[in-house]
Design an enzyme around this catalytic site. Structure first.
Site, PDB file in Angstrom:
ATOM      1  CG  ASP A  88      -0.194  -0.095   2.551  1.00 17.92           C
ATOM      2  OD1 ASP A  88       0.772  -0.886   2.650  1.00 17.92           O
ATOM      3  OD2 ASP A  88      -0.567   0.635   3.483  1.00 17.92           O
ATOM      4  CD  GLU A 153       4.061   0.896   7.122  1.00 15.48           C
ATOM      5  OE1 GLU A 153       4.708   1.281   8.119  1.00 15.48           O
ATOM      6  OE2 GLU A 153       3.750   1.686   6.215  1.00 15.48           O
TER       7      GLU A 153
HETATM    8 ZN   LIG Z   1       6.645   2.058   4.474  1.00 13.24          ZN
END
Ligand SMILES: [Zn+2]
Length: 447
Positions: A88, A153
Site C-alpha cells: 500500500d 502498513e
Molecule cells: Zn513504508
C-alpha cells in the site's frame, strides 16, 4: 562475493525495474472495503501483482485471508526467515505538486519517479530480486525465506496482525522499509487519553494530532487581558487575533518533542497562573509544563540504547468532558506498566482517568545479537560505507510487527528522503546497491 553472484545481480536489474514500474502503476492507496476487498481493489491488485512477480521468479506463493496479506517463499528447512514489506502507498496529495503522474512512473537522471518508489515497492522488489539472483547463482537455502506482503502498513497494520494470527511466524528477519544501515531499537509507543468530567465551566480546544507538538493554541475566553499579561511575564510568544489570543509554539514530531515548543503546555501554564483552571489545565501546568520528558511524573526515565522517555500533550479538549491526548515514547528497557502506573497515579490526583488509545511494543535487539552483527557486517562489506552506525529511533517502522526483526534499508544514509512527499523517487543505483546488500544478507541468514 559468491561466485557468479555479481553477474546474476546485474542480470536482475532490468527485470526488477520493469516489475517495479508495473507495481508503481497500481494506485494502491487504502480504500477500506471498496469492491469487497479489505483495503480496496487497487491494493488487492498490487498484492496479486506482487505474488505474480514472485511466482514468475520461482517462489511458492499464497494469497492470504481474502487479501489481507500474501507471501512468497523459497528454500527448505525448519527455520523461517521473514522479509516484511508492504504494497500500500500513501495518497499522492496535490497533483499539481508533482512534475509527473504519481502512478505513471518515469525514469529521469537515474531516478524512478512514482508514489511507492521509496516506500515501499522499490525496497521490497530489490530484496525479492536479490533472492532471485541467489537462486540463479545456484545457492541452496538451508532455511526457508518468506517475503511477507503487507497491505495496510500506512494505516492500521491489520494486514500483519491477521498474518500473525493465522500464519507461521518467522524466527528472525528484516524489513526493507526504512534506512541503512539498520534500526535496532525503537521505543515503545503509547498513545493515551486522560479523561475526566468537566466541572470548570470552561470550553476550549487545542492541537490537531496526537503525535505532533502543537504549534499554536487559541484562547477566546473572558480573561484575555490577564492572559496576555501572564504570557508577557512568562516570556511566551503570542499573537492577538480576532476574538482572542493565539499562544505560539513550535511544531515537532512527538518522538523529538524536545525540539518543539508546546503551545498547549504554555497556554495551560499561563492560564493556571491567572487562576483559570480545570483538571486538565492544572495537570498540564503542574505535572508537565514545558518538560518534554515529564520528569516530575517519571523521574529520569531513560536507558542507554534508546535515551529518554518523551511525553507530548498533542491535544486538549474541554467540552462536556475534559480530555488530554498524549503521545509517550518509552525507552526499550522500561516496562510499559511502570509508566502507566506512574501516570495513572499522577492523573488521579487531578481527577483524571488514564485510558490507553494505542500501543506499539518496542523493538530492541542488543548490538551483539546475531542479526545485528550479520547485517552490519554485510552492509559494511557491500554498502560502501564503513562509518554509519546502527540506529536507535523514537519512530515506528514495520519491523516492530515481528519478533527478532530489524529495519534494514533501503534508503542510503545520505539519500534524499522523498517518501510520503510529492515527486517520490528512488535512485536506481541505490536500489541496485540495496539488491546486492540484500542478496548477501539473505545468503548469510540462511546458512
Ligand atoms: Zn513504508
Amino acid at each position: 562475493m559468491l561466485p557468479g553472484l555479481a553477474q546474476h545481480l546485474e542480470a536482475q536489474r532490468e527485470p526488477m525495474k520493469a516489475a517495479l514500474m508495473d507495481l508503481l502503476r497500481i494506485p494502491s492507496v487504502c480504500a477500506e472495503g471498496a469492491g469487497g476487498f479489505p483495503f480496496g481493489g487497487a491494493v488487492d491488485q498490487a498484492l496479486r501483482k506482487a505474488l505474480e512477480i514472485a511466482a514468475d521468479l520461482g517462489f511458492r506463493t499464497r494469497y492470504g485471508d481474502g487479501g489481507y496479506y500474501g507471501f512468497a517463499e523459497i528454500g527448505e528447512g525448519q527455520e523461517l526467515v521473514g522479509i516484511l514489506g508492504h504494497l500500500d502507498v500513501v495518497p499522492p496529495g496535490e497533483l499539481e505538486d508533482w512534475t509527473h503522474d504519481p502512478f505513471d512512473p518515469v525514469e529521469i537522471d537515474g531516478m524512478l519517479y512514482g508514489r511507492g518508489a521509496q516506500d515501499d515497492k522499490g525496497p521490497l522488489l530489490a530484496a525479492l530480486f536479490a533472492a532471485k539472483a541467489l537462486l540463479d547463482a545456484g545457492v541452496t537455502f538451508n532455511k526457508r525465506v518468506r517475503f511477507i506482503f503487507g497491505t495496510d502498513e500506512e494505516t492500521l497494520w491489520r494486514c500483519i496482525n491477521r498474518y500473525k494470527e493465522r500464519e507461521e511466524l518467522p524466527g528472525m528477519g528484516f524489513s526493507p522499509d526504512a534506512r541503512f544501515p539498520l534500526i535496532y531499537a525503537e521505543k515503545g509507543l503509547l498513545q493515551l487519553h486522560l479523561k475526566g468530567r468537566n466541572e470548570s465551566g470552561l470550553r476550549m480546544a487545542g492541537g490537531t494530532v496526537i503525535n505532533a507538538v502543537p504549534d499554536a493554541m487559541f484562547y477566546d475566553g473572558k480573561r484575555q487581558e490577564a492572559l496576555a499579561d501572564a504570557l508577557d511575564v512568562l516570556g511566551f510568544a503570542y499573537t492577538r487575533r480576532a476574538g482572542g489570543i493565539e499562544v505560539r509554539g513550535k511544531a515537532a514530531h512527538a518522538k523529538d518533542a524536545e525540539a518543539g515548543i508546546n503551545a498547549i503546555a504554555r497556554t495551560c501554564v499561563a492560564l493556571q497562573a491567572i487562576g483559570v483552571s480545570s483538571k486538565a489545565i492544572a495537570f498540564v501546568a503542574h505535572e508537565v509544563a514545558e518538560d518534554p520528558y515529564a520528569a516530575r511524573i517519571f523521574g529520569v526515565c531513560a536507558d542507554e540504547p534508546s535515551g529518554r522517555l518523551k511525553f507530548n500533550v498533542g491535544k486538549i479538549d474541554l467540552g462536556e468532558a475534559e480530555q488530554l491526548s498524549i503521545d509517550c515514547r518509552i525507552p526499550v528497557s522500561v516496562p510499559k506498566e511502570e509508566v502507566v502506573e506512574k501516570l495513572t497515579v499522577a492523573a488521579a490526583a487531578y481527577g483524571l482517568e488514564y485510558r490507553q488509545f494505542d500501543w506499539l511494543a518496542p523493538l530492541y535487539l542488543p548490538l551483539d545479537h546475531f542479526m545485528i552483527q550479520t547485517l552490519m557486517k554485510v552492509y559494511r562489506a557491500h554498502g560502501g560505507d564503513m562509518a554509519s552506525q546502527p540506529i536507535s529511533s523514537g519512530g515506528a517502522t514495520y519491523a516492530r510487527a515481528m519478533q527478532n526483526c530489524v529495519a534494514f534499508g533501503a534508503l542510503m544514509p545520505k539519500e534524499l528522503v522523498t517518501e510520503h512527499q510529492p515527486n517520490e523517487r528512488a535512485v536506481l543505483a541505490n536500489l541496485y546497491r540495496a539488491m546486492e546488500i540484500y542478496a548477501h544478507a539473505i545468503y548469510e541468514l540462511t546458512r
